[in-house]
Design a protein around this motif. Structure first.
Motif, mmCIF file in Angstrom:
data_model
loop_
_atom_site.group_PDB
_atom_site.id
_atom_site.type_symbol
_atom_site.label_atom_id
_atom_site.label_comp_id
_atom_site.label_asym_id
_atom_site.label_seq_id
_atom_site.Cartn_x
_atom_site.Cartn_y
_atom_site.Cartn_z
ATOM 1 N N ASP A 1 -25.318 27.198 32.405
ATOM 2 C CA ASP A 1 -24.709 25.994 31.831
ATOM 3 C C ASP A 1 -23.456 26.407 31.059
ATOM 4 O O ASP A 1 -23.091 27.587 31.022
ATOM 5 C CB ASP A 1 -25.684 25.217 30.947
ATOM 6 C CG ASP A 1 -26.215 26.027 29.770
ATOM 7 O OD1 ASP A 1 -25.498 26.932 29.267
ATOM 8 O OD2 ASP A 1 -27.356 25.766 29.344
ATOM 9 N N ALA A 2 -22.806 25.433 30.436
ATOM 10 C CA ALA A 2 -21.544 25.702 29.746
ATOM 11 C C ALA A 2 -21.714 26.679 28.585
ATOM 12 O O ALA A 2 -20.859 27.535 28.343
ATOM 13 C CB ALA A 2 -20.931 24.397 29.263
ATOM 14 N N THR B 1 -11.958 22.521 35.794
ATOM 15 C CA THR B 1 -12.295 21.276 36.496
ATOM 16 C C THR B 1 -12.917 20.308 35.496
ATOM 17 O O THR B 1 -13.813 20.685 34.744
ATOM 18 C CB THR B 1 -13.289 21.549 37.642
ATOM 19 O OG1 THR B 1 -12.827 22.658 38.410
ATOM 20 C CG2 THR B 1 -13.423 20.334 38.545
ATOM 21 N N GLU B 2 -12.451 19.071 35.499
ATOM 22 C CA GLU B 2 -12.826 18.127 34.455
ATOM 23 C C GLU B 2 -14.126 17.388 34.774
ATOM 24 O O GLU B 2 -14.202 16.145 34.757
ATOM 25 C CB GLU B 2 -11.681 17.143 34.191
ATOM 26 C CG GLU B 2 -11.338 16.176 35.309
ATOM 27 C CD GLU B 2 -10.432 16.759 36.378
ATOM 28 O OE1 GLU B 2 -9.692 15.978 36.993
ATOM 29 O OE2 GLU B 2 -10.473 17.978 36.642
ATOM 30 N N TRP B 3 -15.178 18.146 35.058
ATOM 31 C CA TRP B 3 -16.493 17.537 35.227
ATOM 32 C C TRP B 3 -16.869 16.776 33.955
ATOM 33 O O TRP B 3 -16.549 17.198 32.848
ATOM 34 C CB TRP B 3 -17.541 18.615 35.492
ATOM 35 C CG TRP B 3 -17.527 19.183 36.871
ATOM 36 C CD1 TRP B 3 -16.790 20.243 37.314
ATOM 37 C CD2 TRP B 3 -18.297 18.742 37.984
ATOM 38 N NE1 TRP B 3 -17.045 20.488 38.635
ATOM 39 C CE2 TRP B 3 -17.978 19.578 39.076
ATOM 40 C CE3 TRP B 3 -19.238 17.720 38.166
ATOM 41 C CZ2 TRP B 3 -18.555 19.417 40.341
ATOM 42 C CZ3 TRP B 3 -19.812 17.566 39.416
ATOM 43 C CH2 TRP B 3 -19.479 18.403 40.485
ATOM 44 N N VAL B 4 -17.588 15.659 34.128
ATOM 45 C CA VAL B 4 -17.963 14.847 32.977
ATOM 46 C C VAL B 4 -18.825 15.640 31.999
ATOM 47 O O VAL B 4 -18.797 15.405 30.784
ATOM 48 C CB VAL B 4 -18.685 13.554 33.447
ATOM 49 C CG1 VAL B 4 -20.041 13.857 34.057
ATOM 50 C CG2 VAL B 4 -18.810 12.559 32.312
ATOM 51 N N ALA C 1 -17.749 16.288 26.681
ATOM 52 C CA ALA C 1 -18.337 16.018 25.367
ATOM 53 C C ALA C 1 -19.203 17.203 24.944
ATOM 54 O O ALA C 1 -20.362 17.041 24.564
ATOM 55 C CB ALA C 1 -19.153 14.732 25.400
ATOM 56 N N LEU C 2 -18.630 18.386 25.003
ATOM 57 C CA LEU C 2 -19.362 19.581 24.591
ATOM 58 C C LEU C 2 -19.620 19.555 23.085
ATOM 59 O O LEU C 2 -18.833 18.977 22.319
ATOM 60 C CB LEU C 2 -18.565 20.841 24.960
ATOM 61 C CG LEU C 2 -18.373 21.110 26.461
ATOM 62 C CD1 LEU C 2 -17.366 22.230 26.666
ATOM 63 C CD2 LEU C 2 -19.699 21.444 27.139
ATOM 64 N N ASP C 3 -20.706 20.168 22.671
ATOM 65 C CA ASP C 3 -21.013 20.322 21.247
ATOM 66 C C ASP C 3 -20.075 21.400 20.702
ATOM 67 O O ASP C 3 -20.300 22.593 20.885
ATOM 68 C CB ASP C 3 -22.476 20.737 21.088
ATOM 69 C CG ASP C 3 -22.901 20.842 19.637
ATOM 70 O OD1 ASP C 3 -22.037 21.082 18.769
ATOM 71 O OD2 ASP C 3 -24.107 20.721 19.368
ATOM 72 N N LEU C 4 -19.007 20.966 20.052
ATOM 73 C CA LEU C 4 -17.960 21.905 19.655
ATOM 74 C C LEU C 4 -18.429 22.889 18.597
ATOM 75 O O LEU C 4 -18.002 24.045 18.583
ATOM 76 C CB LEU C 4 -16.730 21.135 19.179
ATOM 77 C CG LEU C 4 -16.060 20.251 20.250
ATOM 78 C CD1 LEU C 4 -14.835 19.551 19.673
ATOM 79 C CD2 LEU C 4 -15.664 21.076 21.475
ATOM 80 N N VAL D 1 -8.683 17.786 28.616
ATOM 81 C CA VAL D 1 -9.888 17.007 28.362
ATOM 82 C C VAL D 1 -10.004 16.639 26.882
ATOM 83 O O VAL D 1 -10.441 15.541 26.532
ATOM 84 C CB VAL D 1 -11.134 17.808 28.814
ATOM 85 C CG1 VAL D 1 -12.420 17.103 28.379
ATOM 86 C CG2 VAL D 1 -11.115 18.007 30.328
ATOM 87 N N TYR D 2 -9.570 17.548 26.012
ATOM 88 C CA TYR D 2 -9.738 17.353 24.566
ATOM 89 C C TYR D 2 -8.395 17.097 23.890
ATOM 90 O O TYR D 2 -7.338 17.405 24.431
ATOM 91 C CB TYR D 2 -10.429 18.573 23.951
ATOM 92 C CG TYR D 2 -11.873 18.688 24.375
ATOM 93 C CD1 TYR D 2 -12.871 17.979 23.718
ATOM 94 C CD2 TYR D 2 -12.233 19.479 25.465
ATOM 95 C CE1 TYR D 2 -14.201 18.059 24.128
ATOM 96 C CE2 TYR D 2 -13.556 19.569 25.876
ATOM 97 C CZ TYR D 2 -14.527 18.855 25.211
ATOM 98 O OH TYR D 2 -15.835 18.937 25.614
#
Length: 435
Positions: free
Chosen positions: A372-373, A387-390, A394-397, A415-416
């Motif tokens: 995973d990320a 790649t701008e996958w959904v 909204a990653l937990d920064l 994205v951000y």
């Protein structure tokens, strides 16, 4: 109506399933016995949202079938679509039409009553003429009309594009063929699907012209992004400012690492060759190709600069490998030259993609694939969003910052927001924005 779809690749399988969903009886034909066997088991060979359910529903309803033998479905069909691959021919960039012509010969031998043979594959201008000649040569008694019906499907949104099209281009001067194709697409009349009838060669050129224009828009905004970085402007606002002009439009004005995929690179190269063959050089399209290739190679240098000019001994996390979201397609993906460049400069690369890692392993075997990320970011000196996958929007920064070795983000898709990343303590590098 009874339809035979020759080819079960991206275009053939999506088109066949959608035609079946309209109520037609469709048989999809492919020489790959393993692929046909997998389809009989309900296994879909490509990743396209909603396609597995659509195929299953129409197989269950008895409207969609699969076979390796085209003789029976073609002999029974009122319309036969050719949807085989037309890859770039190795060495010169021309479209390889060998699969199209082989299909035309096999179709000709199986024809019985009047049949419309339609090229749905993306083919150079004049291909329909050669298909027609091959049919006449192979089976002089055949009663057939040859038409062009190019597809305009976006990977990741293909089913919606098919059922709610901007336009349906039908290239033929044969009235019987027009009637058959009009009946095939009649279910779209409730959605007011705009049918556009043209000559066959015009329809063939429309497809190439459309892809070349969209590729040009992408390349234009990418060059504006480079200028914006130099002068301290924000390309996101530039794109919005020009996109609100309805003569320009907002679509395909998203700066990024360059275009890839199965269509734009292949089709722009083929269009350039068509222009040269007809002594009508397409200088703008030539420039688009050159700029795009240089851009994809330059993305690894952007990561290099973000990490202070050296990648030796550094670990880079890469999020997104496919050329766009909602597909598993790795063809000419910007991630390939990016990762290759990072490896060449001495970096260790960790990567994650929601759908494309099986295909990516064939292209990029020398990297670590993660679950995973956050697993991907573990201990990395920089995180690159390719790649701008959904899933990446909204990653937990806070968690991400704790996971990374250094809080460096290179966002190749914007994205951000820079101010958001600054608030969380990241060193943020976007595309066409002041760092």
């Amino acid at each position: 109506m009874r339809i035979a779809m020759i080819g079960t690749g991206y275009v053939g399988l999506v088109s066949g399933a959608c035609f079946a969903d309209f109520g037609h009886h469709v048989v999809c034909v492919d020489k790959d016995a393993d692929k046909i066997a997998a389809l009989h088991r309900g296994e879909i060979p490509i990743y396209e949202p909603g396609l597995d359910e659509l195929v299953a529903a129409n197989v269950k309803a008895g409207r969609l079938g699969f076979t390796t033998d085209l003789s029976v479905p073609v002999g029974e069909a009122e319309a036969v679509f050719i949807a085989v691959g037309t890859p770039s021919r190795r060495g010169d960039g021309h479209a390889d039409l060998s699969y199209v012509y082989a299909a035309a010969r096999e179709i000709a031998a199986a024809l019985k009553d009047f049949t419309v043979v339609i090229t749905k594959s993306t083919v150079p201008v004049g291909t329909g003429d050669e298909v027609e000649r091959l049919i006449r040569e192979t089976n002089p008694e055949a009663d057939a009309a040859v038409a062009s019906n190019p597809e305009f499907l976006r990977e990741g949104a293909a089913i919606r594009d098919f059922k709610f099209p901007d336009r349906i281009v039908i290239g033929t001067s044969d009235e019987r063929a027009r009637k058959v194709l009009g009946e095939i697409y009649r279910p779209l009349s409730l959605n007011q699907g705009p049918l556009m009838y043209t000559e066959r060669r015009t329809a063939e050129l429309i497809k190439y012209a459309a892809n070349a224009f969209l590729a040009t828009k992408i390349t234009f905004i990418n060059e504006m992004a480079d200028l914006a970085e130099k002068v301290g402007a924000d390309v996101q606002d530039v794109a919005r400012g020009i996109g609100m002009d309805n003569r320009i439009g907002a679509k395909f004005l998203h700066a990024g690492p360059g275009f890839g995929g199965s269509c734009f690179p292949k089709d722009t190269r083929a269009l350039v060759k068509i222009g040269l063959d007809h002594e009508a050089p397409l200088r703008i399209v030539e420039a688009v190709l050159a700029v795009n290739e240089n851009r994809k190679r330059a993305m690894s240098r952007k990561v290099l600069h973000a990490l202070g000019g050296s990648l030796r001994g550094k670990t880079v996390a890469v999020l997104g490998l496919t050329f766009k979201p909602d597909t598993d397609d790795m063809r000419e993906a910007p991630s390939i030259p990016l990762v290759t460049g990072l490896l060449d400069m001495g970096a260790t690369v960790r990567a994650f993609d929601p759908a494309g890692m099986a295909q990516a392993r064939e292209e990029l075997p020398d990297i670590t694939y993660c679950t995973d990320a956050y697993d991907c970011a573990q201990g990395a000196d920089a995180l690159v969003i390719v790649t701008e996958w959904v899933q990446f929007r909204a990653l937990d920064l806070a968690r991400l910052k704790q996971t990374l070795k250094q809080p460096v983000i290179v966002d190749l898709r914007n994205v951000y927001r820079p101010e958001q990343m600054a608030e969380h303590g990241f060193v943020y590098h976007g595309i066409g924005r002041p760092s």
